[in-house]
Design a protein around this motif. Structure first.
Motif, short mmCIF file in Angstrom:
data_model
loop_
_atom_site.label_atom_id
_atom_site.label_comp_id
_atom_site.label_asym_id
_atom_site.label_seq_id
_atom_site.Cartn_x
_atom_site.Cartn_y
_atom_site.Cartn_z
N GLY A 93 -22.37 28.34 34.70
CA GLY A 93 -21.19 27.89 33.95
C GLY A 93 -21.16 28.26 32.48
N GLY A 94 -21.85 29.34 32.08
CA GLY A 94 -21.86 29.76 30.68
C GLY A 94 -20.81 30.82 30.38
N THR A 95 -21.00 31.50 29.26
CA THR A 95 -20.08 32.58 28.88
C THR A 95 -20.70 33.95 29.09
OG1 THR A 95 -20.80 32.44 26.57
CG2 THR A 95 -18.86 31.14 27.19
N GLU A 96 -21.83 34.00 29.77
CA GLU A 96 -22.46 35.23 30.23
C GLU A 96 -22.92 34.98 31.67
OE1 GLU A 96 -23.29 38.30 29.21
OE2 GLU A 96 -22.54 38.24 27.15
N PRO A 97 -22.82 35.96 32.55
CA PRO A 97 -23.34 35.76 33.90
C PRO A 97 -24.86 35.71 33.86
CG PRO A 97 -22.69 38.05 33.59
CD PRO A 97 -22.26 37.31 32.34
N CYS A 98 -25.45 34.78 34.63
CA CYS A 98 -26.91 34.68 34.61
C CYS A 98 -27.55 35.84 35.36
CB CYS A 98 -27.37 33.34 35.19
SG CYS A 98 -27.19 33.22 36.99
N GLY A 99 -26.82 36.39 36.34
CA GLY A 99 -27.31 37.55 37.08
C GLY A 99 -28.27 37.22 38.20
N SER A 100 -28.69 35.96 38.30
CA SER A 100 -29.71 35.62 39.28
C SER A 100 -29.29 34.55 40.29
CB SER A 100 -30.98 35.15 38.56
OG SER A 100 -30.71 34.04 37.72
N CYS A 101 -28.26 33.75 40.00
CA CYS A 101 -27.83 32.72 40.95
C CYS A 101 -27.19 33.39 42.17
CB CYS A 101 -26.85 31.76 40.28
SG CYS A 101 -25.22 32.46 39.92
N HIS A 102 -27.00 32.61 43.22
CA HIS A 102 -26.45 33.15 44.48
C HIS A 102 -25.09 33.79 44.25
CE1 HIS A 102 -25.78 33.62 48.74
NE2 HIS A 102 -24.68 32.89 48.69
N SER A 103 -24.26 33.15 43.42
CA SER A 103 -22.92 33.68 43.16
C SER A 103 -22.98 35.02 42.44
CB SER A 103 -22.12 32.67 42.32
OG SER A 103 -20.83 33.18 42.03
N CYS A 104 -23.84 35.13 41.42
CA CYS A 104 -23.96 36.38 40.67
C CYS A 104 -24.49 37.51 41.57
CB CYS A 104 -24.88 36.20 39.47
SG CYS A 104 -24.10 35.33 38.07
N VAL A 105 -25.47 37.16 42.43
CA VAL A 105 -26.00 38.17 43.35
C VAL A 105 -24.91 38.67 44.28
CG1 VAL A 105 -27.62 38.56 45.26
CG2 VAL A 105 -28.37 37.30 43.23
N GLN A 106 -24.09 37.76 44.78
CA GLN A 106 -22.97 38.17 45.64
C GLN A 106 -21.98 39.05 44.88
OE1 GLN A 106 -21.57 34.24 47.07
NE2 GLN A 106 -22.01 34.97 49.14
N ALA A 107 -21.67 38.65 43.65
CA ALA A 107 -20.70 39.41 42.84
C ALA A 107 -21.21 40.83 42.59
CB ALA A 107 -20.43 38.69 41.53
N ARG A 108 -22.48 40.94 42.27
CA ARG A 108 -23.03 42.26 41.93
C ARG A 108 -23.17 43.17 43.15
NH1 ARG A 108 -27.02 41.54 36.68
NH2 ARG A 108 -25.54 40.24 35.53
N SER A 109 -23.25 42.57 44.31
CA SER A 109 -23.33 43.38 45.53
C SER A 109 -21.95 43.69 46.10
CB SER A 109 -24.15 42.64 46.60
OG SER A 109 -23.47 41.45 47.01
N GLY A 110 -20.91 43.11 45.47
CA GLY A 110 -19.55 43.33 45.94
C GLY A 110 -19.18 42.50 47.15
N ASN A 111 -19.94 41.43 47.41
CA ASN A 111 -19.72 40.62 48.60
C ASN A 111 -19.34 39.18 48.31
OD1 ASN A 111 -20.37 42.69 50.52
ND2 ASN A 111 -22.52 42.45 49.95
N HIS A 112 -18.84 38.90 47.10
CA HIS A 112 -18.46 37.52 46.80
C HIS A 112 -17.15 37.21 47.50
CE1 HIS A 112 -17.70 33.79 44.78
NE2 HIS A 112 -18.83 33.89 44.07
N PRO A 113 -17.11 36.15 48.34
CA PRO A 113 -15.89 35.86 49.12
C PRO A 113 -14.70 35.44 48.28
CG PRO A 113 -17.47 34.07 49.33
CD PRO A 113 -18.18 35.17 48.61
N ASP A 114 -14.95 35.01 47.03
CA ASP A 114 -13.86 34.53 46.18
C ASP A 114 -13.55 35.49 45.03
OD1 ASP A 114 -13.50 32.14 47.66
OD2 ASP A 114 -15.28 31.29 46.70
N ILE A 115 -14.06 36.72 45.11
CA ILE A 115 -13.66 37.79 44.19
C ILE A 115 -13.08 38.89 45.07
CG2 ILE A 115 -14.37 39.46 42.44
CD1 ILE A 115 -16.66 37.61 41.68
N ILE A 116 -11.77 39.02 45.04
CA ILE A 116 -11.07 39.93 45.96
C ILE A 116 -10.50 41.12 45.19
CG2 ILE A 116 -9.11 40.16 47.55
CD1 ILE A 116 -10.40 36.69 46.88
N HIS A 117 -10.89 42.33 45.61
CA HIS A 117 -10.34 43.55 45.02
C HIS A 117 -9.23 44.06 45.94
CE1 HIS A 117 -14.27 43.30 43.04
NE2 HIS A 117 -13.77 44.08 42.10
N LEU A 118 -8.03 44.17 45.42
CA LEU A 118 -6.91 44.62 46.25
C LEU A 118 -7.10 46.07 46.65
CD1 LEU A 118 -3.24 43.73 46.07
CD2 LEU A 118 -3.79 46.15 46.03
#
Length: 331
Positions: free
Chosen positions: A56-81
């Motif tokens: 919940g900061g102003t920089e991604p931590c890069g290590s939590c489950h959400s950040c790992v998903q985002a960086r792998s392109g597999n976050h279910p709540d980040i959708i690229h059209l």
């Protein structure tokens, strides 16, 4: 994926986004506007990752489950059209991937974030379909429209989004990035920076492109020999240049940078300000054979050639006229 701290340039936009997150005033819709390669996608990706970060900061931590998903392109709540037609985003694309999908609550994140590359490719119907979602979004929705040309978007879309315009990055920062992260030698970095005009993405592309080196070598051969070339040689050069049709603007920009060097050195005799420092002997020889008026005629001719090619004037004819102009203006 880097965090905001590793993004080169765009300090005002980074500050704005961080402040919005810190104060809990994240908008439901943003337009990130700027030419291809300027960093829109990177900013959007880092912003999306940070919004979803479990810390919940102003920089991604890069290590939590959400950040790992985002960086792998597999976050279910980040959708690229995505869209099948290369030059058009249809109303069905927008309805299926955003308008209907946004009604479903986030799977795991605090937000549901939609990133739309090449947003200016949305048809008018697609933009109108998106408009209602932008006007009355669920509290968890954030829509990021990435546009090379924001003026192509409807006024109704523009008026309801926060506009973030990406400006060119300072040349010294672009050069530092190339030397540190791409391991480009000093001289090659100068050439790429001159072409990129503040666009780090383009600078990296040029620095790592084999075709750019081919264009550079072809252009240098012409620049060094054009005053001695006969018409048959010029026609042969036109045919060799035609191999680079897809990159012809880069080719013409290369010639323009060379003649700006000639003009600059003729006026100042300051070799430190040259882009082509390692061609100093050739440049010195050419300034002794060129007038200020001749060099300025060549620079105008290069701009005219770019305008003609953009207007689909015959390629061979345009290039032949350009090379003849260059030859006529070199003593």
């Amino acid at each position: 994926m880097p965090g905001f701290e590793e993004i080169v340039g765009h300090e005002q936009i980074v500050t704005h986004l961080k402040s919005a997150m810190k104060l809990g005033k994240v908008s439901h819709a943003y337009i990130l506007s700027g030419e291809k390669g300027c960093g829109k996608k990177l900013l959007a990706d880092v912003f999306a990752e940070t919004l979803q970060c479990e810390k919940g900061g102003t920089e991604p931590c890069g290590s939590c489950h959400s950040c790992v998903q985002a960086r792998s392109g597999n976050h279910p709540d980040i959708i690229h059209l995505m869209h099948e037609k290369p030059n058009s985003i249809s109303v069905d694309d927008v309805r299926q991937q955003i308008v209907n999908d946004v009604l479903v609550k986030p799977y795991s994140g605090k937000y549901k974030i939609y990133i739309v590359p090449d947003a200016e490719k949305m048809t008018a119907a697609a933009q109108n379909a998106l408009l209602k979602t932008i006007e009355e979004p669920p509290a968890y929705a954030v829509i990021l429209l990435l546009a090379n040309n924001a003026s192509a978007l409807l006024p109704t879309i523009l008026s309801r989004c926060v506009m973030l315009s990406l400006k060119p990055v300072a040349d010294d920062k672009v050069k530092q990035y190339l030397m540190e992260h791409v391991q480009v030698p000093d001289y090659e970095a100068d050439v790429c920076v001159a072409f990129a005009q503040g666009n780090i993405g383009k600078a990296v592309q040029l620095a790592t492109s084999d075709s750019f080196n081919e264009i550079k070598n072809s252009a240098l051969h012409l620049l060094k020999n054009v005053s001695k070339m006969e018409i048959n040689d010029i026609i042969a050069t036109v045919k060799s240049v035609s191999e680079f049709k897809i990159d012809i603007q880069d080719y013409l920009d290369f010639l323009a940078v060379w003649y700006r060097d000639i003009l600059y050195f003729k006026a100042t005799r300051d070799s430190n300000g040259l882009i082509f420092k390692d061609e100093l002997n050739v440049i010195t020889d050419q300034i002794n054979k060129s007038s200020y008026e001749g060099i300025e005629n060549i620079l105008r001719g290069l701009q005219t050639a770019k305008t003609r090619l953009n207007a689909n004037v015959n390629f061979d004819l345009t290039m032949e006229l350009l090379f003849l102009l260059i030859k006529e203006n070199l003593v």
